[in-house]
Every structure is written in C-alpha cells, then in structure tokens.
Write a protein that holds these residues in place. Structure first.
Motif, mmCIF file in Angstrom:
data_model
loop_
_atom_site.group_PDB
_atom_site.id
_atom_site.type_symbol
_atom_site.label_atom_id
_atom_site.label_comp_id
_atom_site.label_asym_id
_atom_site.label_seq_id
_atom_site.Cartn_x
_atom_site.Cartn_y
_atom_site.Cartn_z
ATOM 1 N N CYS A 27 44.256 33.891 29.300
ATOM 2 C CA CYS A 27 43.265 32.955 29.818
ATOM 3 C C CYS A 27 44.001 31.903 30.640
ATOM 4 O O CYS A 27 44.869 31.203 30.114
ATOM 5 C CB CYS A 27 42.490 32.307 28.677
ATOM 6 N N LEU A 36 41.676 36.006 23.172
ATOM 7 C CA LEU A 36 41.066 37.037 24.004
ATOM 8 C C LEU A 36 40.297 38.065 23.190
ATOM 9 O O LEU A 36 40.729 38.478 22.120
ATOM 10 C CB LEU A 36 42.125 37.750 24.846
ATOM 11 N N SER A 61 37.186 38.463 27.674
ATOM 12 C CA SER A 61 36.720 37.081 27.720
ATOM 13 C C SER A 61 37.514 36.264 26.709
ATOM 14 O O SER A 61 38.091 36.797 25.764
ATOM 15 C CB SER A 61 35.223 36.986 27.433
ATOM 16 N N CYS A 62 37.530 34.958 26.931
ATOM 17 C CA CYS A 62 38.227 34.039 26.039
ATOM 18 C C CYS A 62 37.204 33.464 25.070
ATOM 19 O O CYS A 62 36.223 32.854 25.493
ATOM 20 C CB CYS A 62 38.896 32.931 26.848
ATOM 21 N N ARG A 67 35.459 31.867 29.326
ATOM 22 C CA ARG A 67 35.689 32.476 30.647
ATOM 23 C C ARG A 67 35.847 33.983 30.535
ATOM 24 O O ARG A 67 36.326 34.494 29.534
ATOM 25 C CB ARG A 67 36.917 31.880 31.301
ATOM 26 N N TYR A 69 37.252 37.639 32.495
ATOM 27 C CA TYR A 69 38.256 38.115 33.432
ATOM 28 C C TYR A 69 38.189 39.639 33.520
ATOM 29 O O TYR A 69 37.776 40.307 32.568
ATOM 30 C CB TYR A 69 39.670 37.735 32.975
#
Length: 86
Positions: A27, A36, A61-62, A67, A69
């Motif tokens: 992240c 994660l 995602s975190c 967030r 990714y």
C-alpha cells in the motif's frame, strides 16, 4: 497577411512514459504490505507467440486505509497462502 509557424506535434502521453517494472504488492499510502487482502491473481503465462512471457497480475486492497490496487508483479511472486488445485 500573417505567417505563422506550424505547431510542433505532441506525442501521446502513453508513448512517452516508459513502462514501470513489476513491483511487490504494498500500500503506497500506508507504506506496508501488512494490511493487504488479495482479491485476484492471474499467474504468469505465455503470450500467443509462445516466445514472450506475460507477467502475473494481482489485485488487492488495503484493509487499513481502503485503497485498491492492481498491477503486474515479478514472475516468481505469488500471494501468501495461495494454492493451486488440479
């Protein structure tokens, strides 16, 4: 009568930026990979020409900041605890 010089053509932005090398998942906001949660993983595979390798792709995602990714990863990386079934 006015004479103007032709404007130089601009290159497309996508063509002028070199491709990023594959990176380990983390992240960027939290600066760690501790939070994660991996949602999708596509392993490395050969392209139709059978000569070039397509790098693995991971989506995650975190859980800490929320967030999301998705990007290519090094070919020897797999998500922790990931198992393949025959």
């Amino acid at each position: 009568m006015t004479i103007t010089a032709p404007r130089p053509r601009r290159h497309k932005l996508r063509e002028s930026i070199p491709a990023q090398p594959p990176a380990q998942p983390r992240c960027s906001a939290c600066g760690t990979d501790a939070y994660l949660e991996f949602t999708d993983y596509v392993p490395a595979s050969y392209a139709p020409d059978r000569e070039s390798l397509r790098l693995p792709l991971v989506s995650y995602s975190c859980k800490h900041c929320g967030r999301h990714y998705s990007h290519k990863v090094p070919e020897d990386w797999v998500p922790p605890g990931w198992q393949w079934y025959a």
